[in-house]
Design a protein around this motif. Structure first.
Motif, PDB file in Angstrom:
ATOM      1  N   THR A  35     -41.296  -2.472   6.388  1.00  0.00           N
ATOM      2  CA  THR A  35     -42.281  -3.534   6.225  1.00  0.00           C
ATOM      3  C   THR A  35     -41.615  -4.822   5.744  1.00  0.00           C
ATOM      4  OG1 THR A  35     -43.955  -1.887   5.689  1.00  0.00           O
ATOM      5  CG2 THR A  35     -44.459  -4.158   5.104  1.00  0.00           C
ATOM      6  N   TYR A  36     -40.623  -4.680   4.855  1.00  0.00           N
ATOM      7  CA  TYR A  36     -40.032  -5.872   4.256  1.00  0.00           C
ATOM      8  C   TYR A  36     -38.668  -6.223   4.832  1.00  0.00           C
ATOM      9  CZ  TYR A  36     -43.967  -5.805   1.133  1.00  0.00           C
ATOM     10  OH  TYR A  36     -45.234  -5.844   0.642  1.00  0.00           O
ATOM     11  N   THR A  48     -38.165  -6.346  -3.456  1.00  0.00           N
ATOM     12  CA  THR A  48     -39.356  -6.113  -2.660  1.00  0.00           C
ATOM     13  C   THR A  48     -40.571  -5.874  -3.534  1.00  0.00           C
ATOM     14  OG1 THR A  48     -37.880  -5.063  -1.124  1.00  0.00           O
ATOM     15  CG2 THR A  48     -40.211  -4.744  -0.752  1.00  0.00           C
ATOM     16  N   ARG A  90     -42.458  -8.777  -4.423  1.00  0.00           N
ATOM     17  CA  ARG A  90     -43.262  -9.431  -3.390  1.00  0.00           C
ATOM     18  C   ARG A  90     -44.481  -8.619  -2.990  1.00  0.00           C
ATOM     19  NH1 ARG A  90     -38.566  -9.854   0.653  1.00  0.00           N
ATOM     20  NH2 ARG A  90     -40.239  -9.999   2.169  1.00  0.00           N
TER      21      ARG A  90
END
Ligand code: PHE
Length: 422
Positions: free
Chosen positions: A265-266, A284, A287
């Motif tokens: 996803t990141y 991560t 975020r």
């Protein structure tokens, strides 16, 4: 002399042994190794290795421990008096000391990261590994925690501690899985972990999978001999070994389910290794929505996993001092804890040293120990002794595995190490 302590319940024993097996190896090493070695193909070989080598060797260690009712050194003294096999016990006690000296430093990192999660600010991994004092502080706290649990005894300390921490660990793991599966990159993450890319399967990958299975299960240094020595006669050894191996494998797979959706996803690099956990992942978390809570859960999970493994490492040393040297448990736990704290100082000062010790233990000491245990239980231990411990039915298949398959598999891992592969 006091009577020997024993586990109070079978569940308690299985949780303690699973607590030993489930460690840092499961939460960061397995997912990243699977990711870089062909995903599902690696996982398949891993499962075969756990079943074909892991389960029989785990059964062998538990068997040796229960039969002897002693620490690893005492176990070989009792089972093969006056022979050189006692060296295998020494190897285990020595390896345990070395491994714990750096394992506890890494355990300390997990505590620092719990604190950083609470603060919501991760700073840099470098700032931790370049500050020896901070690492020593956490290493000391971690070791003291281990010594306090081990000092309380087998059932009151180790068994109870695992009965609290292991269910918590599972709960955290499941919650983190659910959270990860909701991420937008979940499908890609799972595909990466599980898709069998058979094209990537090579002898090297197979050996890596075998090695990882072996180390993740805490085999080859007497941890399972020691835990087995607190078993009474009425516990089925093969069934226990199956359960412990299954739990360990489940946690490794679920850790992959937590990590890879985040990675995809990141947009992180899947083959990050130790850096992935301690430097990339935290960025991560900062975020992510609810990132602080997720980070806290993740590092608590990592800390519990490391702690219950470290306890089993310390118990090997403590059992030796109690059984062979006649020390009291508290004296052994605190004295050994202090000695290992000191032995960990170089690892807190130098990441290179820490890494070198890890390589020595994982590539050489544990496989050597495992090879010895396989040969001893397959070729030296009498068939009668094995029948008494395992019951009549499964003696033959088990013996075939420890006589031929396990020495062959472990021998190949050692050979690979000798030829310079990693
Ligand atoms: N199995 C532990 C892990 O996966 C490490 C360990 C090895 C613990 C040997 C005890 C003995 O992290």
């Amino acid at each position: 002399m006091n009577a020997r302590e024993h586990w109070v319940s079978r569940v308690g024993f299985v949780l303690a042994a699973a607590g030993s097996a489930v460690g840092l190896g499961n939460v960061w090493k397995f997912p990243y190794m699977a990711g870089t070695n062909g995903g599902g193909a690696f996982v398949l070989v891993y499962l075969l290795a756990v079943a074909g080598i892991g389960v029989p060797l785990m059964t062998a260690e538990l068997l040796l421990g229960r039969r002897a009712q002693r620490d690893p050194v005492g176990a070989f003294r009792r089972l093969a008096p006056g022979t050189g096999w006692v060296a295998l016990g020494w190897l285990g006690v020595g390896s345990g000391f070395l491994i714990l000296s750096y394992y506890s430093v890494v355990g300390g990192w997990t505590l620092e990261y719990i604190l950083r999660s609470l603060r919501g600010d991760f700073g840099e991994f470098r700032s931790l590994v370049t500050s020896p004092w901070r690492q020593l502080l956490w290493h000391g706290v971690f070791m003291l925690g281990c010594a306090l649990v081990v000092g309380r005894g087998v059932s009151r300390g180790i068994e109870r501690g695992n009965e609290v921490l292991m269910p918590l660990l599972f709960l955290l793991l499941v919650a983190l899985c659910v959270d990860s599966l909701r991420l937008e990159g979940a499908a890609r993450g799972l595909a990466f972990l599980l898709r069998p890319a058979f094209g990537q399967l090579s002898p090297r990958v197979a050996l890596q999978a075998m090695g990882q299975a072996f180390f993740s299960l805490s085999l080859g240094m007497g941890a399972m001999i020691t835990y087995g020595s607190y078993l009474r006669g009425d516990t089925g050894l093969i069934g226990s070994a199956l359960k412990i191996c299954a739990l360990d494998t489940l946690v490794a797979l679920l850790a992959g389910v937590v990590i890879f959706p985040i990675v995809f996803t990141y947009g992180l690099a899947p083959q990050g290794g130790p850096g992935l956990i301690f430097s990339t992942l935290p960025l991560t978390f900062q975020r992510m929505p609810l990132g602080r809570a997720v980070a806290l859960m993740f590092f608590a999970l990592l800390a519990f996993a490391a702690f219950t493994s470290a306890i089993s490492l310390l118990e090997v040393e403590v059992a030796y001092l109690i059984d062979e040297r006649g020390w009291t448990r508290w004296r052994a736990a605190l004295g050994m804890g202090a000695a290992i704290f000191l032995a960990g100082v170089p690892s807190a000062c130098s990441l290179r040293w820490l890494d070198a010790l890890d390589q020595l233990a994982t590539n050489w000491l544990l496989p050597l120990g495992g090879l010895g245990v396989a040969c001893f239980s397959g070729w030296v231990l009498s068939g009668e002794a094995v029948r008494q411990e395992l019951g009549p039915r499964l003696v033959r298949p088990w013996r075939l595995l420890v006589r031929y398959l396990a020495p062959l598999g472990v021998g190949l891992i050692l050979l690979q190490g000798a030829l310079g592969g990693r």
